[in-house]
Design a protein around this motif. Sequence first.
Motif, PDB file in Angstrom:
ATOM      1  N   UNK A  49       0.816  -1.116   0.011  1.00 15.65           N
ATOM      2  CA  UNK A  49      -0.021  -0.146  -0.104  1.00 15.65           C
ATOM      3  C   UNK A  49       0.992   1.103   0.072  1.00 15.65           C
ATOM      4  N   UNK A  50       2.310   1.281   0.046  1.00 13.38           N
ATOM      5  CA  UNK A  50       2.941   2.425   0.226  1.00 13.38           C
ATOM      6  C   UNK A  50       4.617   1.885  -0.239  1.00 13.38           C
ATOM      7  N   UNK A  51       5.315   2.834  -0.577  1.00 18.85           N
ATOM      8  CA  UNK A  51       6.534   2.876  -0.994  1.00 18.85           C
ATOM      9  C   UNK A  51       7.379   3.712  -0.296  1.00 18.85           C
ATOM     10  N   UNK A  52       8.477   3.365   0.240  1.00 21.38           N
ATOM     11  CA  UNK A  52       9.409   4.181   1.002  1.00 21.38           C
ATOM     12  C   UNK A  52      10.525   4.329   0.308  1.00 21.38           C
ATOM     13  N   UNK A  53      11.050   5.525  -0.174  1.00 16.37           N
ATOM     14  CA  UNK A  53      12.163   5.985  -0.876  1.00 16.37           C
ATOM     15  C   UNK A  53      13.196   5.530   0.133  1.00 16.37           C
ATOM     16  N   UNK A  54      12.967   5.987   1.433  1.00 16.19           N
ATOM     17  CA  UNK A  54      13.946   6.178   2.358  1.00 16.19           C
ATOM     18  C   UNK A  54      14.590   7.790   1.869  1.00 16.19           C
ATOM     19  N   UNK A  55      16.018   7.939   2.238  1.00 20.37           N
ATOM     20  CA  UNK A  55      16.635   9.023   1.823  1.00 20.37           C
ATOM     21  C   UNK A  55      17.606   9.036   0.513  1.00 20.37           C
ATOM     22  N   UNK A  56      16.801   9.886  -0.487  1.00 21.26           N
ATOM     23  CA  UNK A  56      17.657   9.772  -1.852  1.00 21.26           C
ATOM     24  C   UNK A  56      18.134  11.278  -2.287  1.00 21.26           C
ATOM     25  N   UNK A  57      18.978  10.789  -3.192  1.00 22.87           N
ATOM     26  CA  UNK A  57      19.862  12.129  -3.758  1.00 22.87           C
ATOM     27  C   UNK A  57      18.838  13.064  -4.534  1.00 22.87           C
TER      28      UNK A  57
ATOM     29  N   UNK B 285      17.676  14.678  -7.569  1.00 26.10           N
ATOM     30  CA  UNK B 285      17.542  14.314  -9.100  1.00 26.10           C
ATOM     31  C   UNK B 285      17.733  12.832  -9.279  1.00 26.10           C
ATOM     32  N   UNK B 286      17.904  11.888  -8.312  1.00 26.79           N
ATOM     33  CA  UNK B 286      17.805  10.605  -8.308  1.00 26.79           C
ATOM     34  C   UNK B 286      16.667  10.003  -8.986  1.00 26.79           C
ATOM     35  N   UNK B 287      16.467   8.818  -9.455  1.00 24.17           N
ATOM     36  CA  UNK B 287      15.309   8.170 -10.092  1.00 24.17           C
ATOM     37  C   UNK B 287      14.320   7.966  -9.166  1.00 24.17           C
ATOM     38  N   UNK B 288      13.182   8.730  -9.304  1.00 25.97           N
ATOM     39  CA  UNK B 288      12.013   8.692  -8.396  1.00 25.97           C
ATOM     40  C   UNK B 288      10.803   7.959  -8.959  1.00 25.97           C
ATOM     41  N   UNK B 289      11.304   6.640  -9.465  1.00 22.14           N
ATOM     42  CA  UNK B 289      10.230   5.853  -9.911  1.00 22.14           C
ATOM     43  C   UNK B 289       9.890   4.758  -8.977  1.00 22.14           C
TER      44      UNK B 289
ATOM     45  N   UNK C  56       2.870   2.378 -12.315  1.00 17.23           N
ATOM     46  CA  UNK C  56       4.373   3.066 -12.130  1.00 17.23           C
ATOM     47  C   UNK C  56       3.946   4.699 -11.635  1.00 17.23           C
ATOM     48  N   UNK C  57       4.657   5.007 -10.588  1.00 24.26           N
ATOM     49  CA  UNK C  57       4.738   6.393  -9.976  1.00 24.26           C
ATOM     50  C   UNK C  57       6.168   6.711 -10.063  1.00 24.26           C
ATOM     51  N   UNK C  58       5.978   8.079 -10.976  1.00 26.08           N
ATOM     52  CA  UNK C  58       7.254   8.875 -10.911  1.00 26.08           C
ATOM     53  C   UNK C  58       7.001  10.096 -10.034  1.00 26.08           C
ATOM     54  N   UNK C  59       7.987  10.228  -9.246  1.00 25.60           N
ATOM     55  CA  UNK C  59       8.212  11.260  -8.113  1.00 25.60           C
ATOM     56  C   UNK C  59       9.373  12.277  -8.727  1.00 25.60           C
ATOM     57  N   UNK C  60       8.946  13.587  -8.917  1.00 26.79           N
ATOM     58  CA  UNK C  60      10.023  14.827  -8.975  1.00 26.79           C
ATOM     59  C   UNK C  60      11.166  14.972  -8.071  1.00 26.79           C
ATOM     60  N   UNK C  61      12.228  14.064  -8.135  1.00 23.51           N
ATOM     61  CA  UNK C  61      13.220  14.183  -7.027  1.00 23.51           C
ATOM     62  C   UNK C  61      14.056  15.457  -7.273  1.00 23.51           C
ATOM     63  N   UNK C  62      13.690  16.472  -7.896  1.00 25.53           N
ATOM     64  CA  UNK C  62      14.321  17.841  -7.993  1.00 25.53           C
ATOM     65  C   UNK C  62      13.759  18.644  -6.580  1.00 25.53           C
ATOM     66  N   UNK C  63      12.707  18.222  -5.882  1.00 24.93           N
ATOM     67  CA  UNK C  63      12.120  19.181  -5.013  1.00 24.93           C
ATOM     68  C   UNK C  63      12.888  18.537  -3.842  1.00 24.93           C
TER      69      UNK C  63
END
Length: 146
Positions: free
Chosen positions: A38-46, A48-52, A95-102
């Motif tokens: 039901x959820x996805x945890x990216x953790x701590x990411x750089x 501009x990293x891949x946000x998919x 597939x969910x893409x999150x904009x990791x430039x934020x």
Amino acid sequence: MKSNTLFFILSFVFTLGMKQAAAQPEVLNGPQIEFEKDSHDYGTIENGANGDCVFIFKNTGNAPLILGNVKGSCSCTVPSWPTEPILPGKTGEITVHYNTSNAGSINKSVTITSNAVNEGVKVVRIKGNVLPAKETTMESVPAVTN
């Protein structure tokens, strides 16, 4: 006296039958949607990293499952999903893409609307933290030589 005894016996049998009927699971006819998570945890990411990330689901019902709409909670969360019906027993992916430039914490939702009889509207979540962008200094810029 016999009628009172008969009434109590019939009431007792009826009550037992109702309890047994209530204990049996309800069988739903039609498409049903079940998600692996039901959820996805990216953790701590750089920054501009891949946000998919991918949410896998299965049609556990007995009719084709159709996703009518899948919508992110903001413009930085963009989902893509199958437009063809998912047959009973088959799986599909959103597939969910999150904009990791934020930079900053991620706490977004994706709302899935379908014809599923068990859960016509389902919300999945993404979370994590995007690090700030690395600063560029003059020392890190290569010198230009002729």
